[in-house]
Write a protein that holds these residues in place. Structure first.
Motif, PDB file in Angstrom:
ATOM      1  N   ALA A 228       0.843  -1.204   0.000  1.00  0.00           N
ATOM      2  CA  ALA A 228       0.000   0.000   0.000  1.00  0.00           C
ATOM      3  C   ALA A 228       0.873   1.247   0.000  1.00  0.00           C
ATOM      4  CB  ALA A 228      -0.909  -0.002   1.224  1.00  0.00           C
ATOM      5  N   ARG A 229       0.389   2.246  -0.702  1.00  0.00           N
ATOM      6  CA  ARG A 229       1.037   3.552  -0.737  1.00  0.00           C
ATOM      7  C   ARG A 229       0.025   4.615  -0.351  1.00  0.00           C
ATOM      8  NH1 ARG A 229       4.934   4.228  -5.840  1.00  0.00           N
ATOM      9  NH2 ARG A 229       5.406   6.080  -4.652  1.00  0.00           N
ATOM     10  N   GLU A 230       0.476   5.853  -0.303  1.00  0.00           N
ATOM     11  CA  GLU A 230      -0.410   6.966   0.029  1.00  0.00           C
ATOM     12  C   GLU A 230      -1.481   7.124  -1.043  1.00  0.00           C
ATOM     13  OE1 GLU A 230       2.727   8.182  -2.606  1.00  0.00           O
ATOM     14  OE2 GLU A 230       2.952   7.333  -0.608  1.00  0.00           O
ATOM     15  N   ASN A 231      -2.552   7.800  -0.688  1.00  0.00           N
ATOM     16  CA  ASN A 231      -3.653   8.135  -1.598  1.00  0.00           C
ATOM     17  C   ASN A 231      -4.383   6.919  -2.169  1.00  0.00           C
ATOM     18  OD1 ASN A 231      -3.069  10.931  -1.304  1.00  0.00           O
ATOM     19  ND2 ASN A 231      -1.462  10.730  -2.851  1.00  0.00           N
ATOM     20  N   GLY A 232      -4.404   5.805  -1.422  1.00  0.00           N
ATOM     21  CA  GLY A 232      -5.155   4.627  -1.851  1.00  0.00           C
ATOM     22  C   GLY A 232      -4.530   3.849  -2.987  1.00  0.00           C
ATOM     23  N   LEU A 233      -3.247   4.037  -3.221  1.00  0.00           N
ATOM     24  CA  LEU A 233      -2.580   3.312  -4.299  1.00  0.00           C
ATOM     25  C   LEU A 233      -1.924   2.039  -3.777  1.00  0.00           C
ATOM     26  CD1 LEU A 233      -0.828   6.263  -6.177  1.00  0.00           C
ATOM     27  CD2 LEU A 233      -3.003   5.146  -6.730  1.00  0.00           C
ATOM     28  N   LEU A 234      -1.733   1.092  -4.672  1.00  0.00           N
ATOM     29  CA  LEU A 234      -1.004  -0.130  -4.370  1.00  0.00           C
ATOM     30  C   LEU A 234       0.169  -0.200  -5.335  1.00  0.00           C
ATOM     31  CD1 LEU A 234      -1.254  -2.823  -2.625  1.00  0.00           C
ATOM     32  CD2 LEU A 234      -1.964  -3.865  -4.785  1.00  0.00           C
TER      33      LEU A 234
ATOM     34  N   GLU B 156      -1.207 -15.615 -18.188  1.00  0.00           N
ATOM     35  CA  GLU B 156      -1.123 -15.124 -16.807  1.00  0.00           C
ATOM     36  C   GLU B 156       0.108 -15.697 -16.104  1.00  0.00           C
ATOM     37  OE1 GLU B 156      -4.695 -14.337 -14.083  1.00  0.00           O
ATOM     38  OE2 GLU B 156      -4.049 -16.380 -13.591  1.00  0.00           O
ATOM     39  N   VAL B 157       0.897 -14.818 -15.493  1.00  0.00           N
ATOM     40  CA  VAL B 157       2.084 -15.247 -14.746  1.00  0.00           C
ATOM     41  C   VAL B 157       1.837 -15.195 -13.247  1.00  0.00           C
ATOM     42  CG1 VAL B 157       3.736 -14.654 -16.546  1.00  0.00           C
ATOM     43  CG2 VAL B 157       3.155 -12.952 -14.828  1.00  0.00           C
ATOM     44  N   ALA B 158       0.856 -14.417 -12.816  1.00  0.00           N
ATOM     45  CA  ALA B 158       0.537 -14.338 -11.391  1.00  0.00           C
ATOM     46  C   ALA B 158      -0.865 -13.776 -11.209  1.00  0.00           C
ATOM     47  CB  ALA B 158       1.539 -13.462 -10.648  1.00  0.00           C
ATOM     48  N   LYS B 159      -1.492 -14.213 -10.138  1.00  0.00           N
ATOM     49  CA  LYS B 159      -2.809 -13.696  -9.773  1.00  0.00           C
ATOM     50  C   LYS B 159      -2.879 -13.689  -8.257  1.00  0.00           C
ATOM     51  CE  LYS B 159      -7.693 -14.383 -10.758  1.00  0.00           C
ATOM     52  NZ  LYS B 159      -8.633 -15.197 -11.570  1.00  0.00           N
ATOM     53  N   PHE B 160      -3.367 -12.594  -7.701  1.00  0.00           N
ATOM     54  CA  PHE B 160      -3.532 -12.539  -6.252  1.00  0.00           C
ATOM     55  C   PHE B 160      -4.754 -11.706  -5.904  1.00  0.00           C
ATOM     56  CE2 PHE B 160      -0.535  -9.213  -7.413  1.00  0.00           C
ATOM     57  CZ  PHE B 160      -0.927  -8.102  -6.670  1.00  0.00           C
ATOM     58  N   ILE B 161      -5.315 -12.022  -4.738  1.00  0.00           N
ATOM     59  CA  ILE B 161      -6.498 -11.342  -4.212  1.00  0.00           C
ATOM     60  C   ILE B 161      -6.110 -10.759  -2.862  1.00  0.00           C
ATOM     61  CG2 ILE B 161      -8.883 -11.663  -3.431  1.00  0.00           C
ATOM     62  CD1 ILE B 161      -9.006 -14.083  -5.390  1.00  0.00           C
ATOM     63  N   PHE B 162      -6.545  -9.536  -2.602  1.00  0.00           N
ATOM     64  CA  PHE B 162      -6.222  -8.885  -1.334  1.00  0.00           C
ATOM     65  C   PHE B 162      -7.364  -7.958  -0.950  1.00  0.00           C
ATOM     66  CE2 PHE B 162      -4.929  -6.064  -4.646  1.00  0.00           C
ATOM     67  CZ  PHE B 162      -5.188  -4.790  -4.168  1.00  0.00           C
ATOM     68  N   THR B 163      -7.444  -7.679   0.330  1.00  0.00           N
ATOM     69  CA  THR B 163      -8.360  -6.666   0.838  1.00  0.00           C
ATOM     70  C   THR B 163      -7.516  -5.444   1.146  1.00  0.00           C
ATOM     71  OG1 THR B 163      -9.824  -8.353   1.752  1.00  0.00           O
ATOM     72  CG2 THR B 163     -10.039  -6.107   2.640  1.00  0.00           C
ATOM     73  N   TYR B 164      -7.873  -4.312   0.530  1.00  0.00           N
ATOM     74  CA  TYR B 164      -7.028  -3.134   0.658  1.00  0.00           C
ATOM     75  C   TYR B 164      -7.125  -2.515   2.047  1.00  0.00           C
ATOM     76  CZ  TYR B 164      -4.685   1.237  -0.008  1.00  0.00           C
ATOM     77  OH  TYR B 164      -3.805   2.279   0.138  1.00  0.00           O
ATOM     78  N   SER B 165      -5.960  -2.175   2.586  1.00  0.00           N
ATOM     79  CA  SER B 165      -5.829  -1.375   3.804  1.00  0.00           C
ATOM     80  C   SER B 165      -4.519  -0.594   3.656  1.00  0.00           C
ATOM     81  CB  SER B 165      -5.783  -2.265   5.057  1.00  0.00           C
ATOM     82  OG  SER B 165      -4.512  -2.871   5.189  1.00  0.00           O
ATOM     83  N   PRO B 166      -4.339   0.457   4.439  1.00  0.00           N
ATOM     84  CA  PRO B 166      -3.101   1.243   4.327  1.00  0.00           C
ATOM     85  C   PRO B 166      -1.840   0.460   4.701  1.00  0.00           C
ATOM     86  CG  PRO B 166      -4.794   2.495   5.479  1.00  0.00           C
ATOM     87  CD  PRO B 166      -5.319   1.095   5.329  1.00  0.00           C
ATOM     88  N   THR B 167      -2.000  -0.734   5.268  1.00  0.00           N
ATOM     89  CA  THR B 167      -0.838  -1.531   5.667  1.00  0.00           C
ATOM     90  C   THR B 167      -0.691  -2.828   4.865  1.00  0.00           C
ATOM     91  OG1 THR B 167      -2.121  -2.618   7.402  1.00  0.00           O
ATOM     92  CG2 THR B 167      -0.903  -0.623   8.026  1.00  0.00           C
ATOM     93  N   VAL B 168      -1.531  -3.033   3.859  1.00  0.00           N
ATOM     94  CA  VAL B 168      -1.480  -4.292   3.123  1.00  0.00           C
ATOM     95  C   VAL B 168      -0.156  -4.424   2.372  1.00  0.00           C
ATOM     96  CG1 VAL B 168      -2.569  -3.490   0.965  1.00  0.00           C
ATOM     97  CG2 VAL B 168      -2.796  -5.877   1.655  1.00  0.00           C
ATOM     98  N   LYS B 169       0.402  -5.624   2.385  1.00  0.00           N
ATOM     99  CA  LYS B 169       1.599  -5.928   1.614  1.00  0.00           C
ATOM    100  C   LYS B 169       1.707  -7.441   1.469  1.00  0.00           C
ATOM    101  CE  LYS B 169       4.930  -5.796   5.404  1.00  0.00           C
ATOM    102  NZ  LYS B 169       6.199  -5.230   5.862  1.00  0.00           N
TER     103      LYS B 169
END
Length: 165
Positions: free
Chosen positions: A68-74, A146-159
């Motif tokens: 996660a980065r600032e302003n809701g970016l990943l 496809e070389v990769a696929k992932f699912i995540f729930t966004y939060s300011p600390t997600v990595k």
């Protein structure tokens, strides 16, 4: 004994030439940053390293890291992605379908017959905290690429990190 010594020196020199040529060719390649190509949308803050030297990166694992980065970016970093050692251009296209991001990493063709690792980086978003997202990274237009696929729930600390061996 003298013949063996001459043959041994010749063999060592002969074996060093291809490695040296690859290293020189790769070191001169530079990446493209935010390179516009007609008809596509680039992910935000796209960057690509130049060809890593064959001794440094070719034998390292290919990984995809996200954070996660600032302003809701990943920020997504694709380390050691294998492409042609002298590509015309390396760029990425982004397709956003609701909560799914499809990123197509593309190289314009060239006639070189060697490969080397590159590091690609780009941001997706803005994302909403608490929402679930899917990211598919491809080397072409089809799902088979496809070389990769992932699912995540966004939060300011997600990595996270995915390793491709």
């Amino acid at each position: 004994m003298k013949i063996f010594l001459v043959k041994s020196r010749f063999f060592k020199t002969f074996m060093a030439v291809p490695v040296l040529c690859l290293a020189i060719a790769c070191e001169d390649v530079t990446g493209y940053k935010d390179s516009p190509v007609d008809g596509y949308v680039s992910p935000k803050n796209f960057s690509v390293s130049g060809c890593k030297s064959t001794t440094r990166g070719l034998f390292e694992d290919e990984t995809i890291e996200y954070k996660a980065r600032e302003n809701g970016l990943l920020r997504i970093t694709h380390n050691n992605a294998i492409f042609n050692c002298v590509p015309g251009r390396i760029y990425a296209e982004l397709i956003e379908k609701g909560q799914t991001f499809i990123i197509e990493e593309i190289e314009e063709e060239s006639n070189a017959n060697c490969v080397c690792p590159y590091d690609l980086g780009y941001d997706i978003g803005p994302l909403t905290e608490g929402e679930e997202y899917t990211v598919s990274i491809r080397r072409g237009k089809s799902e088979e690429s496809e070389v990769a696929k992932f699912i995540f729930t966004y939060s300011p600390t997600v990595k996270g990190q995915i390793s491709r061996k």
